[in-house]
Design a protein around this motif. Structure first.
Motif, PDB file in Angstrom:
ATOM      1  N   GLN A 154       0.828  -1.209   0.000  1.00  0.00           N
ATOM      2  CA  GLN A 154       0.000   0.000   0.000  1.00  0.00           C
ATOM      3  C   GLN A 154       0.859   1.254   0.000  1.00  0.00           C
ATOM      4  N   GLU A 155       1.895   1.265   0.827  1.00  0.00           N
ATOM      5  CA  GLU A 155       2.796   2.421   0.852  1.00  0.00           C
ATOM      6  C   GLU A 155       3.526   2.559  -0.477  1.00  0.00           C
ATOM      7  N   ALA A 156       3.994   1.431  -1.023  1.00  0.00           N
ATOM      8  CA  ALA A 156       4.709   1.470  -2.302  1.00  0.00           C
ATOM      9  C   ALA A 156       3.828   2.062  -3.396  1.00  0.00           C
ATOM     10  N   ALA A 157       2.546   1.655  -3.428  1.00  0.00           N
ATOM     11  CA  ALA A 157       1.620   2.166  -4.440  1.00  0.00           C
ATOM     12  C   ALA A 157       1.357   3.654  -4.239  1.00  0.00           C
ATOM     13  N   LYS A 170       9.211  10.459  -1.599  1.00  0.00           N
ATOM     14  CA  LYS A 170       9.698  10.237  -0.236  1.00  0.00           C
ATOM     15  C   LYS A 170       9.273  11.340   0.719  1.00  0.00           C
ATOM     16  N   ASN A 171       9.205  12.566   0.230  1.00  0.00           N
ATOM     17  CA  ASN A 171       9.003  13.703   1.127  1.00  0.00           C
ATOM     18  C   ASN A 171       7.689  14.444   0.970  1.00  0.00           C
ATOM     19  N   ASP A 172       7.020  14.282  -0.166  1.00  0.00           N
ATOM     20  CA  ASP A 172       5.810  15.073  -0.413  1.00  0.00           C
ATOM     21  C   ASP A 172       4.535  14.428   0.113  1.00  0.00           C
ATOM     22  N   ILE A 173       4.594  13.164   0.519  1.00  0.00           N
ATOM     23  CA  ILE A 173       3.446  12.525   1.170  1.00  0.00           C
ATOM     24  C   ILE A 173       3.924  11.841   2.439  1.00  0.00           C
ATOM     25  N   LYS A 174       2.994  11.575   3.333  1.00  0.00           N
ATOM     26  CA  LYS A 174       3.284  10.846   4.560  1.00  0.00           C
ATOM     27  C   LYS A 174       2.468   9.564   4.589  1.00  0.00           C
ATOM     28  N   VAL A 175       3.021   8.536   5.214  1.00  0.00           N
ATOM     29  CA  VAL A 175       2.309   7.263   5.352  1.00  0.00           C
ATOM     30  C   VAL A 175       2.297   6.865   6.818  1.00  0.00           C
ATOM     31  N   ALA A 176       1.111   6.606   7.341  1.00  0.00           N
ATOM     32  CA  ALA A 176       0.958   6.215   8.743  1.00  0.00           C
ATOM     33  C   ALA A 176       0.400   4.807   8.832  1.00  0.00           C
ATOM     34  N   GLN A 177       0.976   4.006   9.725  1.00  0.00           N
ATOM     35  CA  GLN A 177       0.453   2.665   9.947  1.00  0.00           C
ATOM     36  C   GLN A 177      -0.816   2.767  10.778  1.00  0.00           C
ATOM     37  N   VAL A 178      -1.918   2.268  10.219  1.00  0.00           N
ATOM     38  CA  VAL A 178      -3.211   2.383  10.883  1.00  0.00           C
ATOM     39  C   VAL A 178      -3.753   1.023  11.313  1.00  0.00           C
ATOM     40  N   GLY A 179      -3.630   0.030  10.407  1.00  0.00           N
ATOM     41  CA  GLY A 179      -4.134  -1.304  10.741  1.00  0.00           C
ATOM     42  C   GLY A 179      -5.005  -1.862   9.637  1.00  0.00           C
ATOM     43  N   SER A 180      -6.039  -2.563  10.023  1.00  0.00           N
ATOM     44  CA  SER A 180      -6.912  -3.250   9.081  1.00  0.00           C
ATOM     45  C   SER A 180      -7.680  -2.255   8.211  1.00  0.00           C
ATOM     46  N   PRO A 181      -8.277  -2.732   7.113  1.00  0.00           N
ATOM     47  CA  PRO A 181      -9.117  -1.843   6.302  1.00  0.00           C
ATOM     48  C   PRO A 181     -10.222  -1.173   7.104  1.00  0.00           C
ATOM     49  N   ILE A 182     -10.782  -1.861   8.090  1.00  0.00           N
ATOM     50  CA  ILE A 182     -11.831  -1.256   8.929  1.00  0.00           C
ATOM     51  C   ILE A 182     -11.259  -0.075   9.700  1.00  0.00           C
ATOM     52  N   ALA A 183     -10.040  -0.249  10.235  1.00  0.00           N
ATOM     53  CA  ALA A 183      -9.380   0.835  10.973  1.00  0.00           C
ATOM     54  C   ALA A 183      -9.030   1.987  10.041  1.00  0.00           C
ATOM     55  N   ILE A 184      -8.637   1.663   8.830  1.00  0.00           N
ATOM     56  CA  ILE A 184      -8.298   2.706   7.849  1.00  0.00           C
ATOM     57  C   ILE A 184      -9.543   3.516   7.496  1.00  0.00           C
ATOM     58  N   GLN A 185     -10.674   2.843   7.296  1.00  0.00           N
ATOM     59  CA  GLN A 185     -11.919   3.553   7.007  1.00  0.00           C
ATOM     60  C   GLN A 185     -12.287   4.482   8.165  1.00  0.00           C
ATOM     61  N   ALA A 186     -12.114   3.992   9.388  1.00  0.00           N
ATOM     62  CA  ALA A 186     -12.426   4.807  10.567  1.00  0.00           C
ATOM     63  C   ALA A 186     -11.503   6.014  10.655  1.00  0.00           C
ATOM     64  N   ALA A 187     -10.240   5.832  10.329  1.00  0.00           N
ATOM     65  CA  ALA A 187      -9.275   6.930  10.371  1.00  0.00           C
ATOM     66  C   ALA A 187      -9.603   7.993   9.326  1.00  0.00           C
ATOM     67  N   ASN A 314       7.196  -3.438 -10.665  1.00  0.00           N
ATOM     68  CA  ASN A 314       7.927  -3.813  -9.458  1.00  0.00           C
ATOM     69  C   ASN A 314       9.203  -3.009  -9.298  1.00  0.00           C
ATOM     70  N   LYS A 315       9.874  -2.753 -10.406  1.00  0.00           N
ATOM     71  CA  LYS A 315      11.096  -1.947 -10.346  1.00  0.00           C
ATOM     72  C   LYS A 315      10.768  -0.511  -9.954  1.00  0.00           C
ATOM     73  N   GLU A 316       9.684   0.024 -10.514  1.00  0.00           N
ATOM     74  CA  GLU A 316       9.316   1.411 -10.243  1.00  0.00           C
ATOM     75  C   GLU A 316       8.856   1.632  -8.803  1.00  0.00           C
ATOM     76  N   VAL A 317       8.266   0.611  -8.183  1.00  0.00           N
ATOM     77  CA  VAL A 317       7.847   0.770  -6.781  1.00  0.00           C
ATOM     78  C   VAL A 317       8.978   0.428  -5.810  1.00  0.00           C
ATOM     79  N   GLY A 318      10.139   0.071  -6.360  1.00  0.00           N
ATOM     80  CA  GLY A 318      11.307  -0.138  -5.511  1.00  0.00           C
ATOM     81  C   GLY A 318      11.565  -1.560  -5.068  1.00  0.00           C
ATOM     82  N   ASN A 319      10.926  -2.532  -5.697  1.00  0.00           N
ATOM     83  CA  ASN A 319      11.189  -3.928  -5.346  1.00  0.00           C
ATOM     84  C   ASN A 319      12.489  -4.393  -6.003  1.00  0.00           C
ATOM     85  N   ASN A 320      13.478  -4.625  -5.182  1.00  0.00           N
ATOM     86  CA  ASN A 320      14.774  -5.095  -5.675  1.00  0.00           C
ATOM     87  C   ASN A 320      14.906  -6.573  -5.329  1.00  0.00           C
TER      88      ASN A 320
END
Length: 346
Positions: A154-157, A170-187, A314-320
């Motif tokens: 999800q973060e990679a996308a 890397k710097n123009d967006i932030k990513v926060a760990q929230v949890g399950s999809p239900i928790a994400i919807q609530a957030a 995969n290369k563009e999202v950083g999967n090495n």
């Protein structure tokens, strides 16, 4: 892997399989391990709901294994399951380390992820879903994305989308760990996050609740993402004649299930919802099946172009993977259509 960990993994697999219905003695069992119980594995859900395995003389034992793709591939390597349903990135990473796996079927041939943003964010950013793609993505600057886990798909996308909009991923967006999809919807509803990237039906649910809007459907709006093996069925090599026949029958069942998705989407979605998502909104499941149906239109077939797209993404999202793969040169080694070609209705 330490002996203790092996025992824990074996116990977890045995426990998962033990929860499944008893197999009919007259039917041959095919054991499929799921990396995650998401609706994007559409042919598996529809195949089980409509029992397209039965005409092939099969009973499908399907279990989502603790530990995700890595656990499914470990179970496949150990012989605890016959096939693993996973993302190709996990499989490529394992192959790069020398594990003998091969993709035998594309379960979902497009990226199903959707970018969902809050209505509040849309107003602040001054953007709407009908705006040109560059404007929609550039508006993500400063947005906070919610994710199930950090450094995951999800973060990679999310960061890939930011880059497509000309932003610093890397710097123009932030990513926060929230949890399950239900928790994400609530957030999202609580305005603790501005956006998330998940597969259907999460976008539908956010729109129905009035908290969010689907701003981008990735697999429908980017040619690179519209044609690639996004979720795959993997076998362990060498594949014996007996296993080849089992895979052929399984592929037949998957193709019949995919045909039902395309020909009778409403009825198929209803069967899936009633059997596996009884507490879910039936309209949400119907919407998800409809939005992902184009991803099963090729009935599991992979081609060089699609494989190239998967490797490029995969290369563009950083999967090495620690190893370069050539889409054309790896046909019938890393991936194959031989089972799709051999599958014929009974």
């Amino acid at each position: 892997m330490p002996v203790t960990m092996k025992r824990v993994r074996a116990a977890a697999i045995a426990a998962a399989v033990s929860l499944l219905p008893n197999l009919a003695e007259a039917q041959q069992a095919v054991r499929i391990g799921l990396g995650a119980p998401t609706l994007s594995f559409l042919p598996i859900w529809s195949g089980r709901a409509l029992d397209t395995f039965k005409p092939q003389g099969l009973t499908a034992s399907v279990a989502a294994l603790p530990g995700g793709d890595a656990s499914a591939l470990a179970a496949l390597d150990a012989g605890d399951i016959d096939l693993a349903a996973v993302g190709p990135d996990s499989m490529l990473r394992a192959v790069a380390k020398g594990q003998p796996f091969e993709i035998v079927y594309s379960l979902m041939s497009k990226v199903t992820l959707q970018l969902v943003v809050s209505k509040d964010f849309l107003e602040r950013a001054g953007v709407k879903p009908t705006d040109p793609m560059p404007k929609r993505l550039a508006a993500l600057k400063g947005a906070t994305f919610g994710a199930t886990a950090l450094a995951g798909a999800q973060e990679a996308a999310a960061r890939w989308l930011a880059a497509q909009g000309g932003l610093d991923p890397k710097n123009d967006i932030k990513v926060a760990q929230v949890g399950s999809p239900i928790a994400i919807q609530a957030a999202l509803e609580a305005r603790r996050i501005d956006a998330f990237v998940l597969s259907p039906p999460e976008g539908f649910l956010a729109e129905r609740a009035g908290t969010g809007v689907v701003l981008v459907s990735m697999g429908d709006e980017f040619p690179l993402l519209a044609k690639q093996p996004y979720l795959v069925l993997v076998a362990k090599k060498p594949i014996s004649p007996a296993t080849s026949e089992l895979i052929r029958k399984t592929v037949n069942a998957m193709q019949a299930a995919s045909a039902a998705v395309l020909d009778k989407p409403v009825e198929t979605a209803e069967a899936i919802q009633k059997q596996f998502f009884a507490k879910a909104d039936p309209q949400a499941i119907a919407s998800a099946v409809k939005s992902m149906s184009s991803g099963v239109a090729e009935r599991g077939r992979i081609d060089v172009e699609g494989m190239k797209n998967a490797l490029t993404f995969n290369k563009e999202v950083g999967n090495n993977f620690g190893k370069e793969f050539d889409a054309a040169a790896t046909k019938d080694d890393l991936w194959t259509n031989s089972f799709v070609d051999a599958a014929k209705p009974k």
